[in-house]
Design a protein around this motif. Structure first.
Motif, PDB file in Angstrom:
ATOM      1  N   TRP A 232      31.835   8.986  81.794  1.00  0.00           N
ATOM      2  CA  TRP A 232      31.408   7.543  82.257  1.00  0.00           C
ATOM      3  C   TRP A 232      32.616   6.455  81.701  1.00  0.00           C
ATOM      4  O   TRP A 232      32.775   5.440  82.688  1.00  0.00           O
ATOM      5  N   ALA A 233      32.919   6.572  80.670  1.00  0.00           N
ATOM      6  CA  ALA A 233      34.088   5.605  80.355  1.00  0.00           C
ATOM      7  C   ALA A 233      35.469   5.792  81.096  1.00  0.00           C
ATOM      8  O   ALA A 233      35.948   4.784  81.803  1.00  0.00           O
TER       9      ALA A 233
ATOM     10  N   THR B   2      28.542  10.622  71.728  1.00  0.00           N
ATOM     11  CA  THR B   2      29.974  11.234  71.481  1.00  0.00           C
ATOM     12  C   THR B   2      29.963  12.246  72.540  1.00  0.00           C
ATOM     13  O   THR B   2      31.103  13.216  72.523  1.00  0.00           O
ATOM     14  N   ASP B   3      28.994  12.455  73.409  1.00  0.00           N
ATOM     15  CA  ASP B   3      29.046  13.761  74.260  1.00  0.00           C
ATOM     16  C   ASP B   3      30.115  13.381  75.438  1.00  0.00           C
ATOM     17  O   ASP B   3      30.602  12.567  75.835  1.00  0.00           O
ATOM     18  N   ASP B   4      30.092  14.579  76.089  1.00  0.00           N
ATOM     19  CA  ASP B   4      30.827  14.460  77.485  1.00  0.00           C
ATOM     20  C   ASP B   4      30.747  13.733  78.543  1.00  0.00           C
ATOM     21  O   ASP B   4      31.474  12.869  79.146  1.00  0.00           O
ATOM     22  N   LEU B   5      29.372  13.605  78.741  1.00  0.00           N
ATOM     23  CA  LEU B   5      28.919  12.608  79.573  1.00  0.00           C
ATOM     24  C   LEU B   5      29.569  11.124  79.345  1.00  0.00           C
ATOM     25  O   LEU B   5      29.978  10.227  80.240  1.00  0.00           O
TER      26      LEU B   5
ATOM     27  N   TYR C 204      34.886   2.675  72.418  1.00  0.00           N
ATOM     28  CA  TYR C 204      33.491   2.507  73.460  1.00  0.00           C
ATOM     29  C   TYR C 204      32.494   3.511  72.771  1.00  0.00           C
ATOM     30  O   TYR C 204      31.287   3.254  72.595  1.00  0.00           O
ATOM     31  N   ARG C 205      32.885   4.868  72.506  1.00  0.00           N
ATOM     32  CA  ARG C 205      32.022   5.606  71.764  1.00  0.00           C
ATOM     33  C   ARG C 205      31.310   5.010  70.450  1.00  0.00           C
ATOM     34  O   ARG C 205      29.927   5.111  70.392  1.00  0.00           O
TER      35      ARG C 205
ATOM     36  N   PRO D  96      36.551   2.216  65.454  1.00  0.00           N
ATOM     37  CA  PRO D  96      35.830   3.432  65.490  1.00  0.00           C
ATOM     38  C   PRO D  96      36.463   4.264  64.348  1.00  0.00           C
ATOM     39  O   PRO D  96      37.375   3.990  63.702  1.00  0.00           O
ATOM     40  N   GLU D  97      35.508   4.938  64.002  1.00  0.00           N
ATOM     41  CA  GLU D  97      35.688   5.936  62.818  1.00  0.00           C
ATOM     42  C   GLU D  97      36.446   7.236  63.198  1.00  0.00           C
ATOM     43  O   GLU D  97      35.909   8.043  63.996  1.00  0.00           O
TER      44      GLU D  97
END
Length: 412
Positions: free
Chosen positions: A122-123, A115-118, A108-109, A170-171
């Motif tokens: 949300w996810a 990449t933030d905590d928010l 998802y990121r 994702p990386e």
């Protein structure tokens, strides 16, 4: 209605109220349901839509479906889950393979480029909503595709395959603690959903063919469209848009279709919706495991009804039979009267919003609050009377009106 039909109607109502039904080994699903079978022959039952349609039919009739909180994020997280769990595109997406929550979050990121905590919050909130609605199953750090994913029509699989191919991988840096495969292995088997190639979807017996076979293709389509509208639209739908609601004969057949799922037509002037049949609701109310509302949710909902409906009604600001209100209950009022910890209160509000039992509103420049949600449209007249009595008992248990309610009930 025959004994079998009553049992089938109750089975459908239970699934609508509490989610997919668990089935023992060899137990068949009720007509109108898909049986999702695990390798040990146990399984789950989920309702299918008549004539192979989907709720997207509502878009064709410009009828808004039930809204999903943060719908864009929720769809993107579901896409990330599909990317992680549907590894072999040569087979159907369901049941797929288990994947770690961290892999889903990383996917998802990568999809949204944040990449933030928010983003993670949300996810995780979207995963919780998807789990509650049976689109995914989240258990002990592992995610699986949920029973509702088995309802994706075969015609949509090519489009879903293209979506999965286009989603970025994702990386991920070299893992130094625990890898995804290790997380899945440690979590062990996941009884709620079939894992691996052993899971299969088995269609049940036809449900409405005897009711619809006497109609031509156009009339049949009109009945199915009206059925989907009253069952899945967010608000009561205008009868002018649906021939099966305008025509008394077609409306009678529509009522028979709904009855087979424990439902009934409910009229609001020239608009229609559906709700639980009173007899079915009485059986559901006395059955264990047929409601997802806990003590906290019930307490919060009661307070919203008292402050948004009962008090305005007593002041003459609401009609006697209305359960929808423009008078929001402020959050501060809920905090003051529930005495719940903030986290528990927020979780209860979230569950009630997700169930459509409350809605969040803004009141001009004020903070706004919460009002009864669209599910209150689906109350039958008898259910509205019962709720009115319960509200009287909750708001004023020592009043003469409450004594009259108790006396009337004891006399029955």
């Amino acid at each position: 209605m025959s004994v079998d039909r009553q049992a089938y109607a109750l089975a459908h109502a239970r699934v609508r109220a509490a989610g997919p039904a668990r089935l023992g080994a060899g137990v068949a699903a009720a007509p109108g349901m898909l049986r999702l079978t695990r390798p040990d022959s146990t399984g789950e039952a989920v309702p299918v839509w008549p004539d192979g349609v989907t709720p997207s039919l509502l878009d064709e009739h410009q009828v808004p479906p039930v809204s999903v909180e943060r719908s864009g994020e929720t769809r993107r997280v579901l896409a990330a889950v599909l990317k992680c769990c549907w590894r072999d595109l040569s087979v159907d997406p369901w049941p797929g393979e288990p994947a770690s929550v961290e892999l889903v979050l990383d996917t998802y990121r990568e999809l949204i480029g944040r990449t933030d905590d928010l983003m993670r919050n949300w996810a995780r909130g979207a995963l919780r909503r998807l789990h509650d609605s049976a689109w995914v199953i989240v258990d002990d750090g592992v995610v699986l595709l949920g029973p509702r994913c088995a309802l994706w029509p075969v015609e949509s699989h090519a489009q879903l395959q293209e979506l999965v191919r286009r989603l970025p991988e994702p990386e991920r840096p070299e893992l130094t603690v625990v890898g995804d495969a290790d997380i899945v292995a440690v979590a062990g088997p996941h009884p709620p959903a079939p894992a691996g190639a052993g899971g299969r979807a088995e269609g049940g017996a036809a449900e409405f063919d005897d009711l619809l076979s006497g109609y031509d293709e156009r009339r049949r389509a009109e009945l199915v469209a009206a059925f989907m509208a009253v069952e899945h639209a967010a608000e009561p739908v205008p009868e002018v848009r649906f021939a099966a609601l305008r025509d008394p004969a077609l409306r009678h057949t529509l009522g028979e279709m709904l009855a087979r799922r424990g439902r009934t037509l409910i009229q609001h002037r020239e608009r229609w919706t559906s709700g639980y049949d009173d007899a079915v609701a009485a059986e559901l109310g006395g059955a264990e495991g047929t409601t997802s509302l806990g003590v906290s949710e019930r307490a919060v909902l009661t307070l919203v009804l008292v402050h948004s409906v009962a008090i305005p009604r007593a002041e003459g600001l609401l009609p006697e039979d209305s359960w929808l209100s423009p008078h929001p209950t402020p959050v501060d009022e809920l905090r003051r009267h529930t005495q719940l910890p903030i986290g528990e209160l927020e979780a209860a509000l979230r569950s009630l919003r997700h169930a459509g039992l409350i809605g969040q509103v803004k009141a001009g420049e004020e903070a706004g609050g919460y009002v009864p949600g669209p599910q209150f449209h689906r109350l039958t007249p008898a259910a509205r009377r019962r709720l009115q009595e319960e509200l009287i008992l909750a708001a004023g248990p020592n009043t003469p009106l409450a004594a009259a309610v108790l006396a009337r009930r004891s006399a029955k």
